[in-house]
Design a protein around this motif. Structure first.
Motif, PDB file in Angstrom:
ATOM      1  N   ALA A   1       0.838  -1.204   0.000  1.00 36.81           N
ATOM      2  CA  ALA A   1       0.000   0.000   0.000  1.00 36.81           C
ATOM      3  C   ALA A   1       0.872   1.254   0.000  1.00 36.81           C
ATOM      4  O   ALA A   1       2.013   1.248   0.477  1.00 36.81           O
ATOM      5  N   VAL A   2       0.327   2.323  -0.526  1.00 38.35           N
ATOM      6  CA  VAL A   2       0.968   3.637  -0.429  1.00 38.35           C
ATOM      7  C   VAL A   2       0.421   4.317   0.822  1.00 38.35           C
ATOM      8  O   VAL A   2      -0.791   4.414   1.001  1.00 38.35           O
ATOM      9  N   ILE A   3       1.315   4.746   1.687  1.00 40.05           N
ATOM     10  CA  ILE A   3       0.932   5.413   2.922  1.00 40.05           C
ATOM     11  C   ILE A   3       1.105   6.913   2.740  1.00 40.05           C
ATOM     12  O   ILE A   3       2.182   7.378   2.375  1.00 40.05           O
ATOM     13  N   VAL A   4       0.040   7.657   2.992  1.00 43.87           N
ATOM     14  CA  VAL A   4       0.098   9.114   2.896  1.00 43.87           C
ATOM     15  C   VAL A   4      -0.158   9.697   4.280  1.00 43.87           C
ATOM     16  O   VAL A   4      -1.244   9.530   4.845  1.00 43.87           O
ATOM     17  N   ASP A   5       0.863  10.350   4.816  1.00 45.23           N
ATOM     18  CA  ASP A   5       0.751  11.003   6.115  1.00 45.23           C
ATOM     19  C   ASP A   5       0.274  12.438   5.882  1.00 45.23           C
ATOM     20  O   ASP A   5       0.994  13.238   5.285  1.00 45.23           O
TER      21      ASP A   5
ATOM     22  N   PRO B   1       4.443  15.498   1.008  1.00 42.99           N
ATOM     23  CA  PRO B   1       5.005  16.578   0.179  1.00 42.99           C
ATOM     24  C   PRO B   1       3.997  17.186  -0.793  1.00 42.99           C
ATOM     25  O   PRO B   1       4.210  18.297  -1.283  1.00 42.99           O
ATOM     26  N   ASN B   2       2.905  16.475  -1.069  1.00 41.24           N
ATOM     27  CA  ASN B   2       1.866  17.002  -1.960  1.00 41.24           C
ATOM     28  C   ASN B   2       0.813  17.828  -1.220  1.00 41.24           C
ATOM     29  O   ASN B   2      -0.136  18.321  -1.841  1.00 41.24           O
ATOM     30  N   LYS B   3       0.992  17.982   0.059  1.00 42.34           N
ATOM     31  CA  LYS B   3      -0.049  18.602   0.882  1.00 42.34           C
ATOM     32  C   LYS B   3      -0.416  20.010   0.415  1.00 42.34           C
ATOM     33  O   LYS B   3      -1.601  20.358   0.359  1.00 42.34           O
ATOM     34  N   GLN B   4       0.578  20.814   0.068  1.00 45.10           N
ATOM     35  CA  GLN B   4       0.288  22.189  -0.338  1.00 45.10           C
ATOM     36  C   GLN B   4      -0.570  22.217  -1.600  1.00 45.10           C
ATOM     37  O   GLN B   4      -1.445  23.079  -1.740  1.00 45.10           O
ATOM     38  N   LYS B   5      -0.309  21.282  -2.501  1.00 47.82           N
ATOM     39  CA  LYS B   5      -1.118  21.196  -3.715  1.00 47.82           C
ATOM     40  C   LYS B   5      -2.589  20.974  -3.360  1.00 47.82           C
ATOM     41  O   LYS B   5      -3.485  21.603  -3.956  1.00 47.82           O
ATOM     42  N   TYR B   6      -2.829  20.110  -2.383  1.00 46.75           N
ATOM     43  CA  TYR B   6      -4.204  19.811  -1.989  1.00 46.75           C
ATOM     44  C   TYR B   6      -4.837  20.996  -1.252  1.00 46.75           C
ATOM     45  O   TYR B   6      -6.027  21.284  -1.433  1.00 46.75           O
ATOM     46  N   ILE B   7      -4.044  21.669  -0.436  1.00 49.45           N
ATOM     47  CA  ILE B   7      -4.555  22.865   0.256  1.00 49.45           C
ATOM     48  C   ILE B   7      -4.982  23.920  -0.764  1.00 49.45           C
ATOM     49  O   ILE B   7      -6.063  24.511  -0.667  1.00 49.45           O
ATOM     50  N   ASP B   8      -4.135  24.144  -1.754  1.00 51.34           N
ATOM     51  CA  ASP B   8      -4.437  25.143  -2.785  1.00 51.34           C
ATOM     52  C   ASP B   8      -5.725  24.782  -3.540  1.00 51.34           C
ATOM     53  O   ASP B   8      -6.560  25.651  -3.824  1.00 51.34           O
ATOM     54  N   LYS B   9      -5.879  23.502  -3.855  1.00 51.29           N
ATOM     55  CA  LYS B   9      -7.071  23.054  -4.564  1.00 51.29           C
ATOM     56  C   LYS B   9      -8.317  23.217  -3.689  1.00 51.29           C
ATOM     57  O   LYS B   9      -9.388  23.640  -4.168  1.00 51.29           O
ATOM     58  N   PHE B  10      -8.180  22.895  -2.425  1.00 49.99           N
ATOM     59  CA  PHE B  10      -9.283  23.018  -1.476  1.00 49.99           C
ATOM     60  C   PHE B  10      -9.747  24.480  -1.403  1.00 49.99           C
ATOM     61  O   PHE B  10     -10.939  24.792  -1.497  1.00 49.99           O
ATOM     62  N   VAL B  11      -8.793  25.391  -1.241  1.00 50.40           N
ATOM     63  CA  VAL B  11      -9.106  26.819  -1.151  1.00 50.40           C
ATOM     64  C   VAL B  11      -9.764  27.297  -2.449  1.00 50.40           C
ATOM     65  O   VAL B  11     -10.747  28.062  -2.434  1.00 50.40           O
TER      66      VAL B  11
END
Length: 334
Positions: free
Chosen positions: A64-68, A73-83
């Motif tokens: 499995a791929v574990i995402v913490d 490291p992709n977290k900022q990308k997701y934050i930007d998309k969320f906003v």
């Protein structure tokens, strides 16, 4: 081979990446191990490293791929998309970060939205509302679809009715209040779902306690109006109503009550007039006919997200992962 076995084989033929965000529950890891071992799908698990290490003890999740969500490291990308997606609601980057860290379902949906996953399965420890809400906020409904609904894929043993015992029942899980327009949309989506999962032509019956005007009441009018709307908006879908259950399923009764209907006596997609009726109906068939009830499967979302019962077993999660993967293979939800 049962319908779930066929769906598992289909899922294996073109593996998709499914996110399991409920890493606070050991059933998630038991299911992930089985999915990975059988090659049904690739799995992403979301959770803090310590949390996953503690809860996954005894299960092989090495593939499995574990995402913490705290160190990804992709977290900022997701934050930007969320906003970006929630700008009209005044969401700030800090609020987005907190929500993603507190509710992994938001993180999972953002992974799908950004193209890093193909679908999500959740609900073993969260309510249906907590599963659907992030999906609606971030993934939205499919173009032209106004609301999400839920169906069960029913497999009735030793049954010649429907499609040799296979049915779709809807809506049994999501919408409490139906008007005629919503009922028509549920019928259309459910017919599409039947054809996606079973591979045969859907014949949808919109159910009532009346057949073709045999009773007069506003509840009957709601269903007959839904049939009219559905014929107008979805002319390629074979559906009819309003119709009593015996007329929908039994050809002898159909010839007496609805002799001019191409659906009566042949229905394989049953559209209930209320959530109350649908929920009672699927559970009656499940318990009395010892049917397999797979779902609720959500339909109408732009990307596949599916709900689990909080009383589910790990094998139930495996089955819903396979269903979600099949939805993702077509690049749309059922």
């Amino acid at each position: 081979m049962g319908i779930l076995d066929k769906l598992i084989e289909k899922a294996k033929s073109d593996k998709k990446t499914i996110v399991l965000p409920e890493t606070m529950d050991k059933r998630t890891f038991e299911a992930a191990e089985k999915v990975l071992k059988e090659g049904i799908a690739d799995i992403i698990l979301i959770g803090a490293k310590e949390e996953i290490e503690e809860n996954s003890t005894g299960f092989d999740i090495s593939q499995a791929v574990i995402v913490d969500p705290f160190t990804d490291p992709n977290k900022q990308k997701y934050i930007d998309k969320f906003v970006e997606l929630r700008a009209s609601k005044g969401l700030t980057a800090e609020d987005a970060k907190k929500q993603m860290e507190q509710d992994y379902m938001y993180y999972a949906c953002l992974m799908c939205k950004c193209g890093d996953a193909d679908g999500v399965v959740s609900g073993a420890c969260h309510s249906t509302g907590n599963t659907i809400r992030p999906a609606l906020q971030l993934l939205k409904t499919k173009p032209g679809v106004k609301s999400v609904s839920g169906f069960f894929l029913m497999e009735v043993p030793n049954c010649t009715l429907g499609d040799n015992g296979l049915f779709v029942f809807a809506d049994c899980a999501v919408n409490v209040d139906f008007d005629s327009e919503k009922l028509a949309e549920i019928a259309a989506l459910s017919a599409q779902s039947f054809e996606l999962f079973v591979g045969h032509k859907a014949k949808a019956a919109l159910l009532s306690y009346s057949t073709k005007g045999s009773a007069k009441h506003s509840d009957v009018d709601k269903v007959s109006e839904a049939v009219r709307i559905a014929h107008e908006k979805y002319p390629d879908i074979e559906l009819d109503g309003e119709m009593q259950l015996d007329a929908a399923l039994d050809l002898t009764v159909a010839q007496l009550k609805a002799p001019d209907s191409a659906v009566a006596g042949h229905a394989n997609t049953l559209i209930f007039p209320s959530l109350e009726a649908g929920n009672i109906g699927y559970k009656l068939v499940q318990r009395l006919a010892k049917a397999n009830a797979y779902g609720p499967v959500l339909q109408g979302l732009a990307m596949p997200v599916n709900d689990l019962s909080r009383g589910c077993y790990a094998d139930d999660i495996v089955g819903v992962v396979a269903i979600t993967a099949v939805q993702a293979q077509l690049g749309k939800t059922a």
